[in-house]
Design an enzyme around this catalytic site. Structure first.
Site, PDB file in Angstrom:
ATOM      1  N   HIS A   1       0.810  -1.216   0.000  1.00 50.76           N
ATOM      2  CA  HIS A   1       0.000   0.000   0.000  1.00 50.76           C
ATOM      3  C   HIS A   1       0.848   1.273   0.000  1.00 50.76           C
ATOM      4  CE1 HIS A   1      -4.085  -1.694   0.427  1.00 50.76           C
ATOM      5  NE2 HIS A   1      -3.413  -2.718   0.940  1.00 50.76           N
TER       6      HIS A   1
ATOM      7  N   HIS B   1       0.328 -15.689   8.450  1.00 55.97           N
ATOM      8  CA  HIS B   1       0.822 -14.596   7.625  1.00 55.97           C
ATOM      9  C   HIS B   1       2.191 -14.170   8.147  1.00 55.97           C
ATOM     10  CE1 HIS B   1       0.477 -11.449   4.652  1.00 55.97           C
ATOM     11  NE2 HIS B   1      -0.769 -11.779   4.391  1.00 55.97           N
TER      12      HIS B   1
ATOM     13  N   ASP C   1      -7.568 -12.802  -2.374  1.00 52.33           N
ATOM     14  CA  ASP C   1      -7.926 -13.908  -3.256  1.00 52.33           C
ATOM     15  C   ASP C   1      -8.332 -15.126  -2.435  1.00 52.33           C
ATOM     16  OD1 ASP C   1      -6.971 -13.178  -6.194  1.00 52.33           O
ATOM     17  OD2 ASP C   1      -5.463 -12.401  -4.811  1.00 52.33           O
TER      18      ASP C   1
END
Length: 414
Positions: free
Chosen positions: A17, A104, A342
């Protein structure tokens, strides 16, 4: 680190980002025709928002070349390329201030650096792969122009659903399938990119089921590289399959790599698995192999046959399903991840796998070309050192001098 390659070197930059992502490519051959139109097609295949089965993040991913070219040709100097992040939503990730997302990179990045990107996955995001795909556009064009080398990947499984052909190592049907597959055919089976109507539909339905449950599922991508020059690869530690494995396992969410017959090859006896040599069907000065269980690489060096391999991608870690986990402060909590993600990464991973394969082959070719250029300046050696011509032809005789020096002998553990 963020640099890949030895002679053809790619450095990527950017977080998921930040204002932009991109790359600097060093070692680009001068005089190569190159514009943004050469780079954009693969970026468009990789971009988000392609279908209802991918993240809805709306990015056009339009590339800009900022250096290293003039009047449409490369100068031999570093090529810098940039893609703007246009659809940023850092507020979608406020929960990351409290929770490390299960499976993650939030926790490990914080432990490694003592600081981490507060929105998205930062450098661990697949958004970083834009730089890889852009750089590979240069490599692919050079390899296509000089050797007609092609890279074609496709989705070979989603969850427990496998394209049956890919479960049959070296079957004539599978080898013919790989030899004739094109990107155009793969992309005619969007959005999943499994080039079989029946299994493409099954895989798409499975991805949709997990998407609707706010869950995720994994899969595999298979890639074939055709028209690879013979002799690429740097034994012992930089064997061509080792470099391919390194490249593929550097892609986010990867969990496995196998080449040629892979793990299925462990079930095949050597009498069948050995790729015997035959006269080359089109080149009388060379040899080919009757089978290709090796996947186009022997002894870590390309043998001229098709290189084919498979890459496993895990189920995406960021999901909307409520998960009992623990906050950074050690207190228990429940995480329902926000953001746009996704449900299965393999449809969009196809061009990324192709890109990393192209970077490996390009780097290996540059290294081999430098070796051949250095060798060409020396007097030509007409035959292997210490061997008579007759032995070179049929292995029937050795010279006394070679016996003393041990030249021409096969050494090893066997």
């Amino acid at each position: 680190m963020s640099t890949f390659g030895s002679s053809f070197r790619v450095t990527t930059y950017g977080e998921s980002h930040c204002r932009s992502v991109g790359c600097i490519v060093d070692g680009v051959p001068p005089g190569l025709p190159l514009t943004e139109e050469d780079i954009q097609p693969q970026l468009s295949r990789r971009r988000p928002g392609q279908s209802a089965l991918t993240t809805p993040r709306n990015e056009k991913d339009r590339v800009q070349i900022h250096s290293g070219t003039e009047f449409g040709y490369t100068l031999g100097t570093p090529v810098a390329m940039m893609v703007l992040n246009e659809d940023q939503r850092p507020h979608d990730y406020s929960e990351m201030d409290l929770y490390p997302r299960p499976s993650h990179a939030d926790f490990t990045y914080l432990q490694k650096y003592g600081i981490k990107a507060s929105s998205g996955g930062g450098r661990s995001s697949a958004r970083e792969t834009i730089g890889r795909v852009a750089a590979a556009g240069i490599a692919e064009k050079y390899l296509r122009m000089t050797h007609n080398t092609s890279f074609t990947a496709f989705v070979s499984s989603v969850g427990p659903i496998h394209l049956p052909l890919t479960q049959q190592p070296d079957s004539p049907e599978y080898m013919e399938f790989l030899s004739n597959l094109t990107r155009e055919k793969v992309d005619s089976f969007l959005p999943v990119r499994c080039p079989d109507a029946e299994y493409n539909e099954k895989m798409g339905q499975l991805i949709a089921e997990y998407r609707d449950k706010k869950d995720s599922i994994g899969g595999t991508v298979t890639c074939v590289i055709r028209n690879v020059p013979v002799g690429l690869g740097e034994p012992c530690f930089d064997k061509l399959e080792a470099k391919l494995a390194h490249a593929m396992m550097s892609i986010p969410a990867t969990k496995g790599f196998e080449i040629g017959s892979g793990f299925l090859g462990t079930e095949i006896p050597g009498s069948i698995h050995n790729d015997k040599f035959i006269p080359h069907p089109t080149d009388p000065t060379s040899l080919a192999t009757a089978t290709n269980y090796s996947g186009g690489i022997q002894g870590g060096i390309s043998n001229g046959q098709n290189i084919y391999f498979k890459v496993a991608f895990k189920s995406p870690a960021t999901i909307g399903v409520a998960q009992d986990t623990t906050k950074y402060n050690g207190q228990p909590g429940t995480l329902e991840a926000k953001g746009r993600h996704d449900p299965c990464v393999v449809p969009r991973a196809v061009p990324i796998v192709e890109a990393m394969a192209a970077l490996v082959i390009m780097d290996a070719l540059c290294l081999q070309q430098s070796r051949e250029a250095a060798r060409s300046a020396l007097p030509r050696v007409a035959q292997p050192m210490g061997l008579k011509t007759k032995e070179v032809m049929d292995g029937s005789e050795r010279t006394e001098e070679a016996e003393k020096k041990g030249q021409g002998v096969v050494f090893g553990d066997e």
